[in-house]
Design an enzyme around this catalytic site. Sequence first.
Site, PDB file in Angstrom:
ATOM      1  N   HIS A 217      90.417  28.939  39.249  1.00  0.00           N
ATOM      2  CA  HIS A 217      89.725  27.681  38.997  1.00  0.00           C
ATOM      3  C   HIS A 217      90.729  26.679  38.468  1.00  0.00           C
ATOM      4  O   HIS A 217      91.638  27.056  37.726  1.00  0.00           O
ATOM      5  CB  HIS A 217      88.595  27.877  37.974  1.00  0.00           C
ATOM      6  CG  HIS A 217      87.584  26.783  38.027  1.00  0.00           C
ATOM      7  ND1 HIS A 217      87.759  25.605  37.349  1.00  0.00           N
ATOM      8  CD2 HIS A 217      86.423  26.674  38.718  1.00  0.00           C
ATOM      9  CE1 HIS A 217      86.728  24.821  37.605  1.00  0.00           C
ATOM     10  NE2 HIS A 217      85.908  25.440  38.453  1.00  0.00           N
TER      11      HIS A 217
ATOM     12  N   ASP B 179      81.322  31.495  41.955  1.00  0.00           N
ATOM     13  CA  ASP B 179      80.992  31.718  43.369  1.00  0.00           C
ATOM     14  C   ASP B 179      81.167  33.165  43.797  1.00  0.00           C
ATOM     15  O   ASP B 179      80.573  33.602  44.778  1.00  0.00           O
ATOM     16  CB  ASP B 179      81.854  30.820  44.259  1.00  0.00           C
ATOM     17  CG  ASP B 179      81.428  29.385  44.134  1.00  0.00           C
ATOM     18  OD1 ASP B 179      80.225  29.151  43.980  1.00  0.00           O
ATOM     19  OD2 ASP B 179      82.290  28.494  44.170  1.00  0.00           O
TER      20      ASP B 179
HETATM   21  N1  CMC Z   1      94.052  33.657  45.420  1.00  0.00           N
HETATM   22  C1  CMC Z   1      95.391  33.838  45.363  1.00  0.00           C
HETATM   23  N2  CMC Z   1      96.236  33.045  44.688  1.00  0.00           N
HETATM   24  C2  CMC Z   1      95.699  32.014  44.038  1.00  0.00           C
HETATM   25  C3  CMC Z   1      94.318  31.756  44.048  1.00  0.00           C
HETATM   26  C4  CMC Z   1      93.479  32.635  44.766  1.00  0.00           C
HETATM   27  N3  CMC Z   1      92.172  32.454  44.819  1.00  0.00           N
HETATM   28  N4  CMC Z   1      94.059  30.653  43.313  1.00  0.00           N
HETATM   29  C5  CMC Z   1      95.251  30.230  42.849  1.00  0.00           C
HETATM   30  N5  CMC Z   1      96.237  31.051  43.291  1.00  0.00           N
HETATM   31  C6  CMC Z   1      97.663  30.980  42.960  1.00  0.00           C
HETATM   32  C7  CMC Z   1      98.373  29.829  43.659  1.00  0.00           C
HETATM   33  O1  CMC Z   1      98.879  30.230  44.926  1.00  0.00           O
HETATM   34  C8  CMC Z   1      99.448  29.489  42.668  1.00  0.00           C
HETATM   35  O2  CMC Z   1     100.457  30.469  42.779  1.00  0.00           O
HETATM   36  P1  CMC Z   1     102.021  30.070  42.545  1.00  0.00           P
HETATM   37  O3  CMC Z   1     102.089  29.591  41.123  1.00  0.00           O
HETATM   38  O4  CMC Z   1     102.766  31.339  42.783  1.00  0.00           O
HETATM   39  O5  CMC Z   1     102.332  28.994  43.537  1.00  0.00           O
HETATM   40  C9  CMC Z   1      98.785  29.712  41.319  1.00  0.00           C
HETATM   41  O6  CMC Z   1      97.762  30.694  41.556  1.00  0.00           O
HETATM   42  C10 CMC Z   1      98.185  28.453  40.701  1.00  0.00           C
HETATM   43  O7  CMC Z   1      97.205  27.948  41.614  1.00  0.00           O
HETATM   44  P2  CMC Z   1      96.944  26.432  41.946  1.00  0.00           P
HETATM   45  O8  CMC Z   1      96.907  26.264  43.436  1.00  0.00           O
HETATM   46  O9  CMC Z   1      97.875  25.557  41.161  1.00  0.00           O
HETATM   47  O10 CMC Z   1      95.486  26.270  41.359  1.00  0.00           O
HETATM   48  P3  CMC Z   1      94.545  25.037  41.595  1.00  0.00           P
HETATM   49  O11 CMC Z   1      94.038  24.667  40.271  1.00  0.00           O
HETATM   50  O12 CMC Z   1      95.189  23.965  42.393  1.00  0.00           O
HETATM   51  O13 CMC Z   1      93.412  25.689  42.518  1.00  0.00           O
HETATM   52  C11 CMC Z   1      91.370  26.591  43.253  1.00  0.00           C
HETATM   53  C12 CMC Z   1      92.153  26.018  42.062  1.00  0.00           C
HETATM   54  C13 CMC Z   1      89.934  26.883  42.799  1.00  0.00           C
HETATM   55  C14 CMC Z   1      91.356  25.572  44.394  1.00  0.00           C
HETATM   56  C15 CMC Z   1      92.092  27.908  43.709  1.00  0.00           C
HETATM   57  O14 CMC Z   1      92.145  28.831  42.642  1.00  0.00           O
HETATM   58  C16 CMC Z   1      91.384  28.522  44.929  1.00  0.00           C
HETATM   59  O15 CMC Z   1      91.637  28.088  46.058  1.00  0.00           O
HETATM   60  N6  CMC Z   1      90.499  29.564  44.703  1.00  0.00           N
HETATM   61  C17 CMC Z   1      89.756  30.161  45.794  1.00  0.00           C
HETATM   62  C18 CMC Z   1      88.608  29.272  46.192  1.00  0.00           C
HETATM   63  C19 CMC Z   1      87.466  29.308  45.199  1.00  0.00           C
HETATM   64  O16 CMC Z   1      87.016  30.379  44.782  1.00  0.00           O
HETATM   65  N7  CMC Z   1      86.989  28.110  44.841  1.00  0.00           N
HETATM   66  C20 CMC Z   1      85.812  27.971  43.971  1.00  0.00           C
HETATM   67  C21 CMC Z   1      86.113  27.284  42.692  1.00  0.00           C
HETATM   68  S1  CMC Z   1      84.767  27.467  41.529  1.00  0.00           S
HETATM   69  C22 CMC Z   1      83.457  26.551  42.210  1.00  0.00           C
HETATM   70  C23 CMC Z   1      83.670  25.102  42.168  1.00  0.00           C
HETATM   71  O17 CMC Z   1      83.822  24.548  41.069  1.00  0.00           O
HETATM   72  O18 CMC Z   1      83.633  24.481  43.250  1.00  0.00           O
END
Ligand code: CMC
Length: 429
Positions: A305, A363
Amino acid sequence: MSNTANVVVGNKKTDLPVLSGTAGPQVVDIRKLYNDTGYFTFDPGFIATASCESKITYIDGDEGVLLYRGYPIEQLAEHSDFTEVQYLLLHGELPTAKQKQEFERTITLHTMVHDQLTRFFNGFRRDAHPMGVMVGTVGALSAFYHDSLDINDPQHRLISSHRLIAKIPTIAAMAYKYSVGQPFVYPKNNLKYAENFLNMMFSVPCEEYKISPTLAKAMDLIFILHADHEQNASTSTVRLAGSSGANPFACIAAGIACLWGPSHGGANEAVLKMLHEIGSADKVKDFLGKVKDKGDNTKLMGFGHRVYKNFDPRATVMRETCHKVLAELGVKNDPLLKLAMELEKIALEDKYFVDRKLYPNVDFYSGIILRAMGFPTAMFTVLFAVARTTGWIAQWNEMIEDPAQKIGRPRQLYTGAAQRDYVPIAKRG
Ligand code: CMC
């Protein structure tokens, strides 16, 4: 602590005010930065930017705190119901018994849609994704309710708010009924919000439909947990669309479109797709290998998240409900659920996820509960939209009433071609 930030950029200096809220980090008010220095700030994805002032929802991602109007989500989940939470989000206070009764009555008076709206559904393919149908039909509401579109009139805004909250479940259920070729079921005003929705979804004219109290409670809880979540992508979309003066029906349609994405509300559907793709518990390790591979774009859906970096308090409540619902429905042995639990266990112990503070989000569990309740996967994000409509409307109203509100107009760091002269086609190449 100083309440100004002294900024020096190039040969320019400015003192920027530092503002404090009730809770959460202080913010540097950069509104005069450009005028004073000629510099913009750069923050794609709003990692460190507060886009507005708000009194509705507060999140502390490190501590796993979520408050609606100051009330912890765990307390609302345990003691309240969705109608009360809707009132709270919209009006700022929990209702008295009389206010609650009046609010409930007002909403039920608006649950039916204009009969001509039903014809829109026939224009969609039967296999259309219901979120596509939602974007279209909710947007179309603005062509039906011309009498409540003056956004500067508080009474118009109130009526539009009630219409949207009341009609969204009706439209969502109609999108489902259309996809399975069953007749639309009209709302029943003697039922509570969640019960009425279940009835419109699952009853058919030829049979008595008994609403299970456990499932109605679970539905109500899912609505409460998804009702608002601060300045997330879809809420910011609603605010941005509304900042131009667009009508609320159009703004909520824009919010639904944004919510559809798999990084946002589409994640609960994506969780189920992912579980199907993994197939069985013995494939979990291989799948996690793909997730951890930098060259592969696979994500563990339902994990991580932007704000919660410890645990998602909604996921804690949802996990408990998930087990209750599955017990009531006797689907303890659902292989997909077993797989989900195995995945949860392994991922929670895995260094990759621990180091990055990636935990199951709401989710992850809501997808599993909704499947058990009989909702098709394509409807999962629709349910999220039904719940979030209340939050979107509360935020939209707050924005319109904010005297500091301006049309949202971000700037950019331009990295394209510098100015150059037009080259006639004969001289190109
Ligand atoms: N699976 C694998 N790796 C992940 C994931 C994941 N679900 N989420 C983040 N990472 C990794 C990412 O690759 C990065 O790694 P590195 O530092 O090595 O490059 C690190 O963790 C930090 O991630 P980020 O991309 O900076 O995180 P963000 O804040 O931009 O993304 C997110 C948040 C929710 C978009 C992401 O965690 C994600 O895509 N999760 C899966 C989709 C999901 O379940 N979304 C629902 C969110 S809750 C409901 C809502 O509020 O809508």
